[in-house]
Design a protein around this motif. Structure first.
Motif, PDB file in Angstrom:
ATOM      1  N   GLY A  17      25.397 -13.202  31.419  1.00 41.15           N
ATOM      2  CA  GLY A  17      24.445 -13.725  32.394  1.00 41.15           C
ATOM      3  C   GLY A  17      23.781 -12.610  33.186  1.00 41.15           C
ATOM      4  N   GLU A  18      24.564 -11.610  33.572  1.00 40.36           N
ATOM      5  CA  GLU A  18      24.019 -10.460  34.306  1.00 40.36           C
ATOM      6  C   GLU A  18      23.009  -9.687  33.457  1.00 40.36           C
ATOM      7  OE1 GLU A  18      25.002  -8.865  37.404  1.00 40.36           O
ATOM      8  OE2 GLU A  18      26.142 -10.642  37.988  1.00 40.36           O
ATOM      9  N   LEU A  19      23.232  -9.689  32.158  1.00 40.67           N
ATOM     10  CA  LEU A  19      22.353  -8.947  31.247  1.00 40.67           C
ATOM     11  C   LEU A  19      21.131  -9.767  30.841  1.00 40.67           C
ATOM     12  CD1 LEU A  19      25.016  -7.193  28.997  1.00 40.67           C
ATOM     13  CD2 LEU A  19      23.729  -6.219  30.902  1.00 40.67           C
ATOM     14  N   GLY A  20      20.962 -10.911  31.433  1.00 41.52           N
ATOM     15  CA  GLY A  20      19.756 -11.686  31.204  1.00 41.52           C
ATOM     16  C   GLY A  20      19.729 -12.453  29.894  1.00 41.52           C
ATOM     17  N   GLY A  21      20.875 -12.916  29.464  1.00 39.05           N
ATOM     18  CA  GLY A  21      20.884 -13.767  28.287  1.00 39.05           C
ATOM     19  C   GLY A  21      21.178 -13.064  26.980  1.00 39.05           C
ATOM     20  N   VAL A  22      21.775 -11.881  27.026  1.00 41.78           N
ATOM     21  CA  VAL A  22      22.210 -11.233  25.789  1.00 41.78           C
ATOM     22  C   VAL A  22      23.228 -12.164  25.134  1.00 41.78           C
ATOM     23  CG1 VAL A  22      23.538  -9.271  24.887  1.00 41.78           C
ATOM     24  CG2 VAL A  22      21.804  -8.899  26.637  1.00 41.78           C
ATOM     25  N   ARG A  25      27.315 -12.701  20.478  1.00 41.58           N
ATOM     26  CA  ARG A  25      27.386 -11.960  19.215  1.00 41.58           C
ATOM     27  C   ARG A  25      26.903 -10.518  19.394  1.00 41.58           C
ATOM     28  NH1 ARG A  25      26.568 -13.880  13.401  1.00 41.58           N
ATOM     29  NH2 ARG A  25      26.057 -11.966  12.320  1.00 41.58           N
ATOM     30  N   THR A  26      25.793 -10.354  20.109  1.00 46.95           N
ATOM     31  CA  THR A  26      25.263  -9.013  20.376  1.00 46.95           C
ATOM     32  C   THR A  26      26.252  -8.197  21.185  1.00 46.95           C
ATOM     33  OG1 THR A  26      22.974  -9.739  20.252  1.00 46.95           O
ATOM     34  CG2 THR A  26      23.400  -7.720  21.499  1.00 46.95           C
ATOM     35  N   PHE A  27      26.860  -8.800  22.206  1.00 45.56           N
ATOM     36  CA  PHE A  27      27.831  -8.087  23.031  1.00 45.56           C
ATOM     37  C   PHE A  27      29.006  -7.591  22.184  1.00 45.56           C
ATOM     38  CE2 PHE A  27      31.608  -7.929  25.732  1.00 45.56           C
ATOM     39  CZ  PHE A  27      31.166  -7.081  26.726  1.00 45.56           C
TER      40      PHE A  27
END
Length: 66
Positions: A17-22, A25-27
């Motif tokens: 959420g802090e990363l704006g919707g990453v 799976r990407t994380f």
């Protein structure tokens, strides 16, 4: 008191959420590549990220800073 010593611990969902919707799976791909913020693995297998670690990780990626 222990929380103060460790700093705020964020769940993966909170980090995303802090990363704006990453995406999750990407994380986890970033973790495989060794480019995600450093995580803490709890005894139950869940991951947490210290707020201070996330903030430092974001600062390292800021463009145009010297």
């Amino acid at each position: 008191m222990a929380c103060e010593l460790l700093g705020e611990l964020l769940t993966v969902r909170e980090v995303l959420g802090e990363l704006g919707g990453v995406s999750r799976r990407t994380f986890y791909r970033w973790r495989e590549l060794g480019i995600a913020p450093v995580c803490i693995r709890l005894p139950n297998g869940e991951l947490r990220v210290r707020r201070s670690v996330l903030n430092a990780w974001l600062e390292e990626r800021a463009e145009g800073t010297a």
